[in-house]
Design an enzyme around this catalytic site. Structure first.
Site, PDB file in Angstrom:
ATOM      1  N   HIS A  96      30.921 -17.581  64.455  1.00  0.00           N
ATOM      2  CA  HIS A  96      30.607 -19.001  64.608  1.00  0.00           C
ATOM      3  C   HIS A  96      29.350 -19.155  65.464  1.00  0.00           C
ATOM      4  CE1 HIS A  96      30.988 -23.227  65.790  1.00  0.00           C
ATOM      5  NE2 HIS A  96      31.743 -23.372  64.709  1.00  0.00           N
ATOM      6  N   GLU A 165      27.356 -22.879  57.737  1.00  0.00           N
ATOM      7  CA  GLU A 165      27.289 -23.942  58.726  1.00  0.00           C
ATOM      8  C   GLU A 165      25.873 -24.039  59.287  1.00  0.00           C
ATOM      9  OE1 GLU A 165      31.319 -24.905  60.865  1.00  0.00           O
ATOM     10  OE2 GLU A 165      30.494 -23.055  61.635  1.00  0.00           O
TER      11      GLU A 165
END
Length: 241
Positions: A96, A165
């Protein structure tokens, strides 16, 4: 046919009591979920055991927000697959943008986490994405290619989820145009070389844009941050049309 995976990343939110209240409100809202999709939620580590007592539904699974590449050892603040599997965890988020940014996590470390997750029986959700500066310089494709090639080396694409993302869209309210996100997801699919790999989009996903996002040909799910913290909002996302 691959199922869409609608994942919520709670980050550093929700106590055990709040998790219990959330799930008691959320589960009735998804009881008629279409069978072409699955919901995955990544609670904080402290709430995983609370969550596990509610995860006996075919359509709802638990993810970890991170995972280490060893099963035990002197790795302060890390967590291992065998610790998570005890609590019915099936997925693990790795790579992430926040640990990449705050803890300087490298593609090599992300690869080690992803490979070990798979070898331990978990499905990694590997995040990739470019910064606003990289995008404005026209480097998005090059950055994504590097992250995919280095971060996913020696992984099995049949037991893998990739979350695109764009960093500039995470928690900012700015959403990548669905058609632009779809192009990046198509690039990722081409790089992986496996048509059935599940590719998610993440970055300011909300009830008012989920239908358009999920209409894209190369997007097979979403990784949701803030909107997953509200059971009504997240149930609307899960029940996209």
């Amino acid at each position: 046919m691959r199922k869409s995976v609608i994942a919520g990343n709670w980050k550093m939110h929700m106590t055990c009591a709040e998790t219990k209240n959330y799930l008691e409100e959320f589960i009735p809202l998804i009881k008629d979920l279409p069978n072409d999709r699955k919901i995955v939620i990544a609670p904080p580590f402290t709430a995983i055991s609370t969550f596990s007592s509610y995860s006996n539904f075919d359509y709802l699974d638990i993810a970890s927000q991170n995972i280490h590449w060893e099963d035990q050892g002197a790795f302060t603040a890390e967590i291992s697959p065998k610790m998570l599997i005890e609590h019915n965890v099936k997925y693990a988020i790795v790579g992430h943008s926040e640990p990449r940014k705050y803890f300087s996590e490298s593609d090599e470390q992300i690869n080690k986490r992803a490979v070990f997750a798979q070898s331990s029986g978990l499905t990694p959700i590997v995040c990739v994405g470019e910064t606003l500066e990289q995008r404005e310089r026209g480097e998005a494709n090059r950055v994504i290619t590097r992250q995919v090639e280095q971060g996913l080396e020696n992984t099995d694409p049949s037991n893998l989820i990739i979350a695109y993302e764009p960093i500039w869209a995470i928690g900012t309210g700015k959403t990548c145009e669905a058609s632009d996100a779809n192009k990046i997801c198509a690039l990722i699919r081409e790089l992986i070389g496996f048509d059935d790999v599940i590719i998610q989009y993440g970055g300011s996903v909300k009830p008012n844009n989920i239908d358009e996002i999920m209409s894209m040909s190369d997007i097979n799910g979403v990784l949701v941050g803030g909107s997953s913290l509200d059971p009504i909002s997240f149930s609307r996302i899960a029940n996209y049309e």
